[in-house]
Design a protein around this motif. Structure first.
Motif, PDB file in Angstrom:
ATOM      1  N   ALA A  51       0.862  -1.100  -0.112  1.00 13.12           N
ATOM      2  CA  ALA A  51       0.002   0.053  -0.030  1.00 13.12           C
ATOM      3  C   ALA A  51       0.955   1.241  -0.055  1.00 13.12           C
ATOM      4  CB  ALA A  51      -0.940   0.008   1.248  1.00 13.12           C
ATOM      5  N   LEU A  52       1.926   1.162   0.767  1.00 14.26           N
ATOM      6  CA  LEU A  52       2.867   2.441   0.935  1.00 14.26           C
ATOM      7  C   LEU A  52       3.532   2.683  -0.431  1.00 14.26           C
ATOM      8  CD1 LEU A  52       4.175   2.107   4.561  1.00 14.26           C
ATOM      9  CD2 LEU A  52       2.544   3.862   3.560  1.00 14.26           C
ATOM     10  N   ALA A  53       4.008   1.439  -1.119  1.00 16.11           N
ATOM     11  CA  ALA A  53       4.797   1.647  -2.433  1.00 16.11           C
ATOM     12  C   ALA A  53       3.821   2.418  -3.583  1.00 16.11           C
ATOM     13  CB  ALA A  53       5.216   0.311  -2.708  1.00 16.11           C
ATOM     14  N   PHE A  54       2.328   1.687  -3.413  1.00 21.26           N
ATOM     15  CA  PHE A  54       1.498   2.389  -4.421  1.00 21.26           C
ATOM     16  C   PHE A  54       1.307   3.784  -4.099  1.00 21.26           C
ATOM     17  CE2 PHE A  54      -2.684   3.110  -6.102  1.00 21.26           C
ATOM     18  CZ  PHE A  54      -2.426   2.958  -7.323  1.00 21.26           C
ATOM     19  N   LEU A  55       1.142   4.141  -2.650  1.00 22.02           N
ATOM     20  CA  LEU A  55       0.951   5.506  -2.546  1.00 22.02           C
ATOM     21  C   LEU A  55       1.898   6.456  -3.161  1.00 22.02           C
ATOM     22  CD1 LEU A  55      -0.890   5.155   0.982  1.00 22.02           C
ATOM     23  CD2 LEU A  55      -1.909   5.759  -1.289  1.00 22.02           C
ATOM     24  N   VAL A  56       3.162   5.956  -2.750  1.00 20.43           N
ATOM     25  CA  VAL A  56       4.437   6.814  -3.033  1.00 20.43           C
ATOM     26  C   VAL A  56       4.306   6.903  -4.766  1.00 20.43           C
ATOM     27  CG1 VAL A  56       6.866   6.848  -3.069  1.00 20.43           C
ATOM     28  CG2 VAL A  56       5.605   6.524  -0.960  1.00 20.43           C
ATOM     29  N   SER A  57       4.507   5.652  -5.246  1.00 21.59           N
ATOM     30  CA  SER A  57       4.701   5.485  -6.863  1.00 21.59           C
ATOM     31  C   SER A  57       3.473   5.528  -7.609  1.00 21.59           C
ATOM     32  CB  SER A  57       5.560   4.157  -7.039  1.00 21.59           C
ATOM     33  OG  SER A  57       4.731   3.050  -6.988  1.00 21.59           O
ATOM     34  N   ARG A  58       2.485   5.268  -7.224  1.00 22.82           N
ATOM     35  CA  ARG A  58       1.193   5.355  -8.208  1.00 22.82           C
ATOM     36  C   ARG A  58       1.505   4.124  -9.133  1.00 22.82           C
ATOM     37  NH1 ARG A  58      -3.005   6.791  -5.224  1.00 22.82           N
ATOM     38  NH2 ARG A  58      -2.765   8.764  -4.246  1.00 22.82           N
ATOM     39  N   ASN A  59       2.519   3.212  -9.036  1.00 25.59           N
ATOM     40  CA  ASN A  59       2.748   2.190  -9.999  1.00 25.59           C
ATOM     41  C   ASN A  59       2.241   0.958  -9.538  1.00 25.59           C
ATOM     42  OD1 ASN A  59       3.926   0.443 -11.606  1.00 25.59           O
ATOM     43  ND2 ASN A  59       5.257   1.825 -12.304  1.00 25.59           N
ATOM     44  N   LEU A  60       1.300   0.285 -10.111  1.00 29.34           N
ATOM     45  CA  LEU A  60       0.700  -1.085  -9.655  1.00 29.34           C
ATOM     46  C   LEU A  60       1.816  -2.298  -9.652  1.00 29.34           C
ATOM     47  CD1 LEU A  60      -1.613  -2.753  -8.617  1.00 29.34           C
ATOM     48  CD2 LEU A  60      -2.180  -3.170 -10.692  1.00 29.34           C
ATOM     49  N   LEU A  61       2.714  -2.175 -10.760  1.00 27.46           N
ATOM     50  CA  LEU A  61       3.715  -3.150 -10.883  1.00 27.46           C
ATOM     51  C   LEU A  61       4.844  -2.947  -9.716  1.00 27.46           C
ATOM     52  CD1 LEU A  61       5.066  -5.487 -12.253  1.00 27.46           C
ATOM     53  CD2 LEU A  61       6.161  -3.701 -13.919  1.00 27.46           C
ATOM     54  N   ALA A  62       5.212  -1.634  -9.368  1.00 26.97           N
ATOM     55  CA  ALA A  62       6.276  -1.292  -8.447  1.00 26.97           C
ATOM     56  C   ALA A  62       5.406  -1.688  -6.933  1.00 26.97           C
ATOM     57  CB  ALA A  62       6.423  -0.014  -8.649  1.00 26.97           C
ATOM     58  N   ALA A  63       4.194  -1.463  -6.857  1.00 32.16           N
ATOM     59  CA  ALA A  63       3.772  -1.908  -5.590  1.00 32.16           C
ATOM     60  C   ALA A  63       3.552  -3.491  -5.460  1.00 32.16           C
ATOM     61  CB  ALA A  63       2.185  -1.369  -5.523  1.00 32.16           C
ATOM     62  N   MET A  64       3.156  -4.156  -6.291  1.00 31.24           N
ATOM     63  CA  MET A  64       3.389  -5.540  -6.246  1.00 31.24           C
ATOM     64  C   MET A  64       4.742  -6.057  -6.135  1.00 31.24           C
ATOM     65  SD  MET A  64       0.520  -6.312  -9.217  1.00 31.24           S
ATOM     66  CE  MET A  64       0.959  -8.028  -9.575  1.00 31.24           C
ATOM     67  N   ALA A  65       5.706  -5.497  -6.616  1.00 29.99           N
ATOM     68  CA  ALA A  65       7.116  -5.984  -6.583  1.00 29.99           C
ATOM     69  C   ALA A  65       7.544  -5.619  -5.146  1.00 29.99           C
ATOM     70  CB  ALA A  65       7.950  -5.243  -7.622  1.00 29.99           C
ATOM     71  N   ALA A  66       7.129  -4.452  -4.428  1.00 27.39           N
ATOM     72  CA  ALA A  66       7.554  -4.174  -2.985  1.00 27.39           C
ATOM     73  C   ALA A  66       6.730  -5.248  -2.172  1.00 27.39           C
ATOM     74  CB  ALA A  66       6.947  -2.729  -2.647  1.00 27.39           C
ATOM     75  N   GLY A  67       5.584  -5.665  -2.386  1.00 30.46           N
ATOM     76  CA  GLY A  67       4.853  -6.747  -1.700  1.00 30.46           C
ATOM     77  C   GLY A  67       5.267  -8.019  -1.787  1.00 30.46           C
ATOM     78  N   VAL A  68       5.962  -8.553  -3.010  1.00 25.20           N
ATOM     79  CA  VAL A  68       6.572  -9.859  -2.952  1.00 25.20           C
ATOM     80  C   VAL A  68       7.983  -9.702  -2.253  1.00 25.20           C
ATOM     81  CG1 VAL A  68       7.783 -11.304  -4.582  1.00 25.20           C
ATOM     82  CG2 VAL A  68       5.415 -10.294  -5.128  1.00 25.20           C
ATOM     83  N   VAL A  69       8.645  -8.606  -2.790  1.00 30.14           N
ATOM     84  CA  VAL A  69       9.912  -8.387  -1.670  1.00 30.14           C
ATOM     85  C   VAL A  69       9.728  -8.615  -0.201  1.00 30.14           C
ATOM     86  CG1 VAL A  69      11.850  -7.037  -1.161  1.00 30.14           C
ATOM     87  CG2 VAL A  69      11.102  -7.484  -3.580  1.00 30.14           C
ATOM     88  N   ALA A  70       8.564  -7.514   0.236  1.00 28.98           N
ATOM     89  CA  ALA A  70       8.487  -7.601   1.625  1.00 28.98           C
ATOM     90  C   ALA A  70       8.238  -8.753   2.412  1.00 28.98           C
ATOM     91  CB  ALA A  70       7.309  -6.544   1.821  1.00 28.98           C
ATOM     92  N   VAL A  71       7.234  -9.530   1.510  1.00 39.12           N
ATOM     93  CA  VAL A  71       6.881 -11.050   2.326  1.00 39.12           C
ATOM     94  C   VAL A  71       7.713 -11.939   2.328  1.00 39.12           C
ATOM     95  CG1 VAL A  71       5.784 -12.299   0.227  1.00 39.12           C
ATOM     96  CG2 VAL A  71       4.728 -12.214   2.651  1.00 39.12           C
ATOM     97  N   TYR A  72       8.594 -11.869   1.178  1.00 40.25           N
ATOM     98  CA  TYR A  72       9.965 -12.737   1.148  1.00 40.25           C
ATOM     99  C   TYR A  72      10.696 -12.635   2.425  1.00 40.25           C
ATOM    100  CZ  TYR A  72      14.170 -14.780  -0.049  1.00 40.25           C
ATOM    101  OH  TYR A  72      15.549 -15.763  -0.266  1.00 40.25           O
TER     102      TYR A  72
END
Length: 100
Positions: A71-92
């Motif tokens: 959610a934070l990555a999306f709010l900062v970047s407004r980029n869905l792909l970047a937000a999804m990547a941040a989520g995958v890295v964060a959960v890992y």
């Protein structure tokens, strides 16, 4: 390759082609503005939320941290792909650190 397997593969290919071709034929007939157009624009986000929500609700701290990071990555970047990547890295990393 057994004939049953080949038949199954060909059948799945035919169904996949029919679904995609049907989508293209229907898409040309949909309105470009109005309620239906607005509704159709929101379907991908709704499907994504429906796929992710059960994992977040049933998950633990690692999934909750990843959801927050996404959610934070999306709010900062407004980029869905970047937000999804941040989520995958964060959960890992959260699972590595928290042992999940």
């Amino acid at each position: 390759m057994p004939p049953d397997a080949l038949l199954a593969i060909l059948g799945m290919a035919a169904v996949t082609f029919a679904v995609r071709a049907g989508g293209y034929l229907v898409a040309n007939r949909l309105p470009a503005s109005g309620f239906v157009a607005a509704w159709m624009r929101h379907i991908p986000g709704a499907v994504l939320a429906a796929l992710v929500a059960p994992a977040v609700v049933a998950g633990g701290p690692a999934e909750w941290l990843a959801t927050l990071a996404t959610a934070l990555a999306f709010l900062v970047s407004r980029n869905l792909l970047a937000a999804m990547a941040a989520g995958v890295v964060a959960v890992y990393f959260a699972r590595m650190l928290l042992g999940g």
